[in-house]
Design an enzyme around this catalytic site. Structure first.
Site, mmCIF file in Angstrom:
data_model
loop_
_atom_site.group_PDB
_atom_site.id
_atom_site.type_symbol
_atom_site.label_atom_id
_atom_site.label_comp_id
_atom_site.label_asym_id
_atom_site.label_seq_id
_atom_site.Cartn_x
_atom_site.Cartn_y
_atom_site.Cartn_z
ATOM 1 N N CYS A 188 -38.296 -0.395 17.781
ATOM 2 C CA CYS A 188 -37.376 0.914 18.063
ATOM 3 C C CYS A 188 -38.271 2.196 17.929
ATOM 4 O O CYS A 188 -38.900 2.359 17.035
ATOM 5 C CB CYS A 188 -35.952 0.675 16.931
ATOM 6 S SG CYS A 188 -35.219 -1.088 17.060
ATOM 7 N N THR A 189 -37.723 2.972 18.591
ATOM 8 C CA THR A 189 -38.280 3.850 18.682
ATOM 9 C C THR A 189 -36.620 5.587 19.006
ATOM 10 O O THR A 189 -36.001 5.024 19.633
ATOM 11 C CB THR A 189 -39.183 5.135 19.134
ATOM 12 O OG1 THR A 189 -40.615 3.680 19.871
ATOM 13 C CG2 THR A 189 -39.824 6.105 19.553
#
Lengths: 252, 119
Positions: free
Chosen positions: A1-2
């Site tokens: 995830c970012t």
């Protein structure tokens, strides 16, 4: 995830995230994609949690998932949760729960509880950093006022670090799945390209569209990415788009 | 797969994305009893949920040595965890299981998978 929280020249805050999931969970040879990731994409939806016909908070979610991984409470906070990989991980938490030690909270339930009850950025920050958890995570929390953005690095029983947006270099703060004070795993470095693209975007040109572009840059966008959510706490807006990484693309 | 280093090129034209990336908007009415809040989602998406949970179980079952044991725990013990969850989550999960026809333990597995299997 970012996850990214960024502030434009006028002090407006934006919060955006890629939700990546499904690593090593089977490879779909026909679709050239992770099997679980591909199965999750048609299940993505925006949920509007209402009481008395008024929005309490909104979330980007998967059908049947009652916790919250990405959400916004209009006029109060925006919040995302990124996985933190640790040996003392979530499986320890569930064993403790099975053995009757039930003082800790499930992370995605804490996220939802916080979106339900928080009346301020500060209150949310306290709740997310003080509550005992069943899994190590990163909480990425945004508010409505200038500089209200932080990453809370959590282990099960304590907060290991709170990283403020102002300390991160000024106008944005960016978290993937690694402690920000350590280098990311060299074969999973989404931090460097995302940072480079944010610096190239510049604060002067910051918009939701710009953030979407950064999150659509490979390998920030990769085969595990299910959706990109764009949120703003002040307006309460939530825009979610299904993502798919066209070949050639990084597997994670 | 591509494992080459980042080429330094940032995307600048991905937004606006194609309309096919749009997701549906649904309302969860918190004034309803917790058991009934997810009725619409559970009925509409039961097939996708069943298929996904089946894949997750296959995956968990394939873990060397302990795979079978984990599946037994999911099938026999996970259901017992649900009543121990705080309100409103226990009733919401039971409602999700009742309206979708999916085993309660499997519904719990799906809801905790993201955070439990961080290893």
């Amino acid at each position: 995830c970012t996850s990214i929280i960024a502030e434009d020249k006028n002090g407006e805050l934006f919060h955006a995230r890629n939700l990546d999931f499904g690593l090593f969970m089977g490879w779909d040879l026909k679709k050239n994609d992770w099997a679980i990731t591909e199965a999750l994409r048609p299940m993505i939806m925006n949920l509007d949690f209402q009481k008395n016909n008024k929005t309490v908070f909104k979330s980007a979610s998967f059908a049947g998932y009652i916790g919250v991984l990405s959400g916004v409470k209009p006029g109060v906070i925006s919040l995302t949760l990124n996985e933190r990989f640790q040996l003392k991980g979530g499986f320890i938490g569930i064993i403790q729960w099975l053995l009757g030690q039930r003082t800790a909270k499930w992370s995605s339930f804490l996220t939802r509880d916080t979106l339900t009850s928080a009346t301020s950025y500060q209150m949310a920050k306290t709740e997310l950093s003080k509550t005992e958890l069943l899994a190590p995570v990163y909480f990425i929390l945004g508010g409505t006022k200038s500089k209200e953005g932080c990453v809370i690095t959590r282990s099960l029983n304590k907060t290991d670090n709170i990283w403020e947006m102002s300390a991160a270099g000024g106008w944005y703060i960016l978290e993937t799945n690694y402690d920000h004070w350590l280098p990311p795993l060299f074969i999973d470095d989404r931090r460097t390209p995302a940072t480079l693209c944010m610096n190239e975007l510049t604060q002067n040109n910051l918009t939701m569209a710009g953030l979407y572009n950064v999150l659509s840059t490979k390998p920030v966008l990769n085969k595990l990415t299910t959706y990109t959510a764009l949120m703003q706490a002040k307006s309460g807006s939530l825009e979610t788009h299904i993502q798919k990484c066209p070949d050639p693309c990084w597997p994670w | 797969f591509v494992l080459k280093p980042f080429d330094g090129k940032c995307v600048t034209d991905a937004y606006p994305p194609k309309s096919s990336t749009t997701v549906p908007n649904l309302t969860i009415n918190l004034d309803l009893p917790a058991h009934d809040r997810w009725k619409e989602v559970a009925i509409k998406y039961k097939d996708s949920m069943k298929s996904l949970i089946g894949d997750l179980k296959k995956l968990v079952g394939s873990v060397p040595v302990v795979g079978d044991l984990i599946i037994k725990i999911i099938d026999n013990e996970f259901e017992k965890i649900i009543p121990t969850l705080p309100a409103p989550y226990a009733d919401e999960l039971l409602g999700m299981a009742d309206y979708s026809g999916i085993n309660r333990g499997e519904i719990l597995l799906y809801n905790i998978f993201y955070e439990v299997f961080t290893v």
